[in-house]
Design a protein around this motif. Structure first.
Motif, PDB file in Angstrom:
ATOM      1  N   ARG A  86      13.521  62.879  46.630  1.00 18.14           N
ATOM      2  CA  ARG A  86      12.252  62.222  46.976  1.00 18.14           C
ATOM      3  C   ARG A  86      11.174  63.271  47.209  1.00 18.14           C
ATOM      4  NH1 ARG A  86      15.641  59.024  50.895  1.00 18.14           N
ATOM      5  NH2 ARG A  86      16.546  57.446  49.568  1.00 18.14           N
ATOM      6  N   LYS A  87      11.582  64.356  47.855  1.00 19.24           N
ATOM      7  CA  LYS A  87      10.636  65.440  48.088  1.00 19.24           C
ATOM      8  C   LYS A  87      10.306  66.138  46.772  1.00 19.24           C
ATOM      9  CE  LYS A  87      12.398  66.268  52.720  1.00 19.24           C
ATOM     10  NZ  LYS A  87      13.174  67.170  53.556  1.00 19.24           N
ATOM     11  N   ALA A  88      11.300  66.235  45.892  1.00 22.29           N
ATOM     12  CA  ALA A  88      11.094  66.904  44.611  1.00 22.29           C
ATOM     13  C   ALA A  88      10.137  66.109  43.730  1.00 22.29           C
ATOM     14  CB  ALA A  88      12.427  67.091  43.887  1.00 22.29           C
ATOM     15  N   SER A  89      10.173  64.768  43.836  1.00 24.97           N
ATOM     16  CA  SER A  89       9.258  63.968  43.026  1.00 24.97           C
ATOM     17  C   SER A  89       7.811  64.235  43.449  1.00 24.97           C
ATOM     18  CB  SER A  89       9.587  62.478  43.135  1.00 24.97           C
ATOM     19  OG  SER A  89       9.369  62.016  44.448  1.00 24.97           O
ATOM     20  N   GLY A 101      -4.547  73.263  36.602  1.00 24.07           N
ATOM     21  CA  GLY A 101      -5.094  74.340  37.414  1.00 24.07           C
ATOM     22  C   GLY A 101      -5.629  73.860  38.750  1.00 24.07           C
ATOM     23  N   LEU A 102      -5.439  72.591  39.092  1.00 24.69           N
ATOM     24  CA  LEU A 102      -5.938  72.041  40.359  1.00 24.69           C
ATOM     25  C   LEU A 102      -4.807  71.983  41.371  1.00 24.69           C
ATOM     26  CD1 LEU A 102      -8.078  69.118  38.925  1.00 24.69           C
ATOM     27  CD2 LEU A 102      -8.868  71.352  39.665  1.00 24.69           C
ATOM     28  N   ARG A 103      -5.141  72.308  42.609  1.00 25.74           N
ATOM     29  CA  ARG A 103      -4.162  72.266  43.694  1.00 25.74           C
ATOM     30  C   ARG A 103      -4.639  71.281  44.740  1.00 25.74           C
ATOM     31  NH1 ARG A 103      -4.526  78.469  44.542  1.00 25.74           N
ATOM     32  NH2 ARG A 103      -6.072  77.583  45.907  1.00 25.74           N
ATOM     33  N   PHE A 104      -3.687  70.851  45.578  1.00 25.52           N
ATOM     34  CA  PHE A 104      -4.028  69.936  46.658  1.00 25.52           C
ATOM     35  C   PHE A 104      -3.397  70.433  47.939  1.00 25.52           C
ATOM     36  CE2 PHE A 104      -2.784  66.459  49.453  1.00 25.52           C
ATOM     37  CZ  PHE A 104      -4.028  65.924  49.726  1.00 25.52           C
ATOM     38  N   SER A 105      -4.169  70.364  49.022  1.00 23.84           N
ATOM     39  CA  SER A 105      -3.674  70.702  50.342  1.00 23.84           C
ATOM     40  C   SER A 105      -4.139  69.619  51.304  1.00 23.84           C
ATOM     41  CB  SER A 105      -4.217  72.067  50.778  1.00 23.84           C
ATOM     42  OG  SER A 105      -4.032  72.253  52.158  1.00 23.84           O
ATOM     43  N   ALA A 106      -3.203  69.070  52.060  1.00 23.64           N
ATOM     44  CA  ALA A 106      -3.549  68.011  53.021  1.00 23.64           C
ATOM     45  C   ALA A 106      -4.526  68.552  54.064  1.00 23.64           C
ATOM     46  CB  ALA A 106      -2.283  67.487  53.688  1.00 23.64           C
ATOM     47  N   LYS A 107      -4.251  69.733  54.576  1.00 22.70           N
ATOM     48  CA  LYS A 107      -5.140  70.336  55.578  1.00 22.70           C
ATOM     49  C   LYS A 107      -6.505  70.624  54.977  1.00 22.70           C
ATOM     50  CE  LYS A 107      -1.504  72.581  58.252  1.00 22.70           C
ATOM     51  NZ  LYS A 107      -0.966  73.871  58.682  1.00 22.70           N
ATOM     52  N   GLY A 108      -6.490  71.060  53.724  1.00 21.37           N
ATOM     53  CA  GLY A 108      -7.743  71.376  53.045  1.00 21.37           C
ATOM     54  C   GLY A 108      -8.625  70.148  52.876  1.00 21.37           C
ATOM     55  N   VAL A 131      -8.917  53.693  51.849  1.00 22.39           N
ATOM     56  CA  VAL A 131      -8.984  54.492  53.071  1.00 22.39           C
ATOM     57  C   VAL A 131      -7.572  54.917  53.471  1.00 22.39           C
ATOM     58  CG1 VAL A 131      -9.677  54.468  55.506  1.00 22.39           C
ATOM     59  CG2 VAL A 131     -11.059  53.263  53.805  1.00 22.39           C
ATOM     60  N   GLN A 132      -6.624  54.011  53.279  1.00 23.73           N
ATOM     61  CA  GLN A 132      -5.228  54.299  53.620  1.00 23.73           C
ATOM     62  C   GLN A 132      -4.711  55.503  52.829  1.00 23.73           C
ATOM     63  OE1 GLN A 132      -3.820  52.516  56.056  1.00 23.73           O
ATOM     64  NE2 GLN A 132      -2.006  53.799  56.014  1.00 23.73           N
ATOM     65  N   SER A 133      -5.099  55.602  51.576  1.00 16.63           N
ATOM     66  CA  SER A 133      -4.680  56.747  50.751  1.00 16.63           C
ATOM     67  C   SER A 133      -5.187  58.051  51.341  1.00 16.63           C
ATOM     68  CB  SER A 133      -5.199  56.601  49.320  1.00 16.63           C
ATOM     69  OG  SER A 133      -4.588  55.513  48.680  1.00 16.63           O
ATOM     70  N   VAL A 134      -6.450  58.064  51.761  1.00 15.84           N
ATOM     71  CA  VAL A 134      -7.026  59.278  52.341  1.00 15.84           C
ATOM     72  C   VAL A 134      -6.247  59.677  53.593  1.00 15.84           C
ATOM     73  CG1 VAL A 134      -9.088  60.281  53.412  1.00 15.84           C
ATOM     74  CG2 VAL A 134      -9.314  58.850  51.375  1.00 15.84           C
ATOM     75  N   TYR A 135      -5.955  58.702  54.466  1.00 19.41           N
ATOM     76  CA  TYR A 135      -5.209  59.006  55.687  1.00 19.41           C
ATOM     77  C   TYR A 135      -3.818  59.563  55.363  1.00 19.41           C
ATOM     78  CZ  TYR A 135      -8.612  56.851  58.841  1.00 19.41           C
ATOM     79  OH  TYR A 135      -9.735  56.566  59.558  1.00 19.41           O
ATOM     80  N   LYS A 136      -3.125  58.942  54.400  1.00 18.01           N
ATOM     81  CA  LYS A 136      -1.772  59.396  54.064  1.00 18.01           C
ATOM     82  C   LYS A 136      -1.802  60.774  53.416  1.00 18.01           C
ATOM     83  CE  LYS A 136       0.692  55.054  53.791  1.00 18.01           C
ATOM     84  NZ  LYS A 136       1.554  54.203  52.972  1.00 18.01           N
ATOM     85  N   TRP A 137      -2.827  61.066  52.627  1.00 15.66           N
ATOM     86  CA  TRP A 137      -2.946  62.397  52.024  1.00 15.66           C
ATOM     87  C   TRP A 137      -3.153  63.441  53.110  1.00 15.66           C
ATOM     88  CZ3 TRP A 137      -7.133  61.005  47.849  1.00 15.66           C
ATOM     89  CH2 TRP A 137      -6.544  60.230  46.843  1.00 15.66           C
ATOM     90  N   GLU A 138      -4.026  63.131  54.069  1.00 16.73           N
ATOM     91  CA  GLU A 138      -4.313  64.089  55.130  1.00 16.73           C
ATOM     92  C   GLU A 138      -3.109  64.310  56.042  1.00 16.73           C
ATOM     93  OE1 GLU A 138      -7.824  62.661  57.097  1.00 16.73           O
ATOM     94  OE2 GLU A 138      -9.154  63.449  55.550  1.00 16.73           O
ATOM     95  N   GLY A 140      -0.105  64.214  55.012  1.00 15.43           N
ATOM     96  CA  GLY A 140       0.950  64.825  54.202  1.00 15.43           C
ATOM     97  C   GLY A 140       2.079  63.876  53.878  1.00 15.43           C
ATOM     98  N   LYS A 141       1.889  62.582  54.128  1.00 17.10           N
ATOM     99  CA  LYS A 141       2.930  61.598  53.832  1.00 17.10           C
ATOM    100  C   LYS A 141       3.028  61.339  52.337  1.00 17.10           C
ATOM    101  CE  LYS A 141       2.740  59.293  58.271  1.00 17.10           C
ATOM    102  NZ  LYS A 141       2.381  58.101  59.003  1.00 17.10           N
ATOM    103  N   THR A 142       1.884  61.392  51.655  1.00 18.59           N
ATOM    104  CA  THR A 142       1.867  61.227  50.203  1.00 18.59           C
ATOM    105  C   THR A 142       0.951  62.282  49.604  1.00 18.59           C
ATOM    106  OG1 THR A 142       0.027  59.659  50.257  1.00 18.59           O
ATOM    107  CG2 THR A 142       2.244  58.720  50.316  1.00 18.59           C
ATOM    108  N   ARG A 143       1.004  62.382  48.292  1.00 18.31           N
ATOM    109  CA  ARG A 143       0.148  63.317  47.581  1.00 18.31           C
ATOM    110  C   ARG A 143      -0.638  62.519  46.539  1.00 18.31           C
ATOM    111  NH1 ARG A 143       1.340  68.463  48.616  1.00 18.31           N
ATOM    112  NH2 ARG A 143       0.374  69.253  46.724  1.00 18.31           N
TER     113      ARG A 143
END
Length: 172
Positions: A86-89, A101-108, A131-138, A140-143
């Motif tokens: 699940r983590k690997a997915s 070439g794009l990266r994502f960081s929850a803290k960022g 809005v829920q997506s933004v909260y979950k991204w921040e 780190g629950k989802t990407r």
């Protein structure tokens, strides 16, 4: 010395001598002895025949027990792999984004939102997500999906005034 009837071993010969009628009664004794000996030899042969089977059966039982232990260990290992799968997915989704070439960081993302002075709802409107997506991204629950990474990268390049201008131009 006494002259009596002949004796054998100190007993009287006639007492120890058996008559022919007694010899007939001894035949069943010989038959029972012969029967007992045949039984003993048959048991010995049967034991010799079954001993390898008993050893093989015992070995099979221990092999089966070892296989059961191995199956349990493999099932536990599979459970661990599925959990890490699940983590690997999530990592694969990141790799898909990394291809562009794009990266994502929850803290960022959270830091960028604070820097722009935006609410989670305003950030969601800018990115065209919930809005829920933004909260979950921040959290780190989802990407975010790879298709959403360009919009997030664009958000990183915005300033406060540009973000406010785009928000004013978007329908609510």
């Amino acid at each position: 010395m006494s002259f009596g009837p002949p004796t054998i071993g100190g007993e009287h010969f006639q007492k120890t001598h058996r008559s022919s009628s007694k010899e007939i009664s001894d035949v069943p004794n010989i038959a029972s002895v012969l029967k007992a000996e045949i039984s003993r030899v048959a048991r010995k042969d049967a034991r010799a025949e079954t001993q390898p089977l008993k050893k093989a059966s015992s070995q099979y039982r221990s092999d089966i027990a070892a296989l059961k232990r191995r199956v349990l260990a493999l099932e536990k290992q599979l459970g661990r792999v599925l959990k890490s799968g699940r983590k690997a997915s999530a990592t694969e989704e990141t790799r898909e984004g990394a291809g562009s070439g794009l990266r994502f960081s929850a803290k960022g993302l959270a830091a960028q939102r604070r820097r722009l002075g935006l609410t989670a709802a305003a950030t969601a409107r800018l990115l065209n997500v919930s809005v829920q997506s933004v909260y979950k991204w921040e959290d780190g629950k989802t990407r975010p999906r790879a298709s959403q990474l360009p919009a997030i990268a664009k958000l990183r390049k915005m300033g406060k005034l540009e973000a406010a201008k785009i928000l004013d131009g978007l329908p609510e």
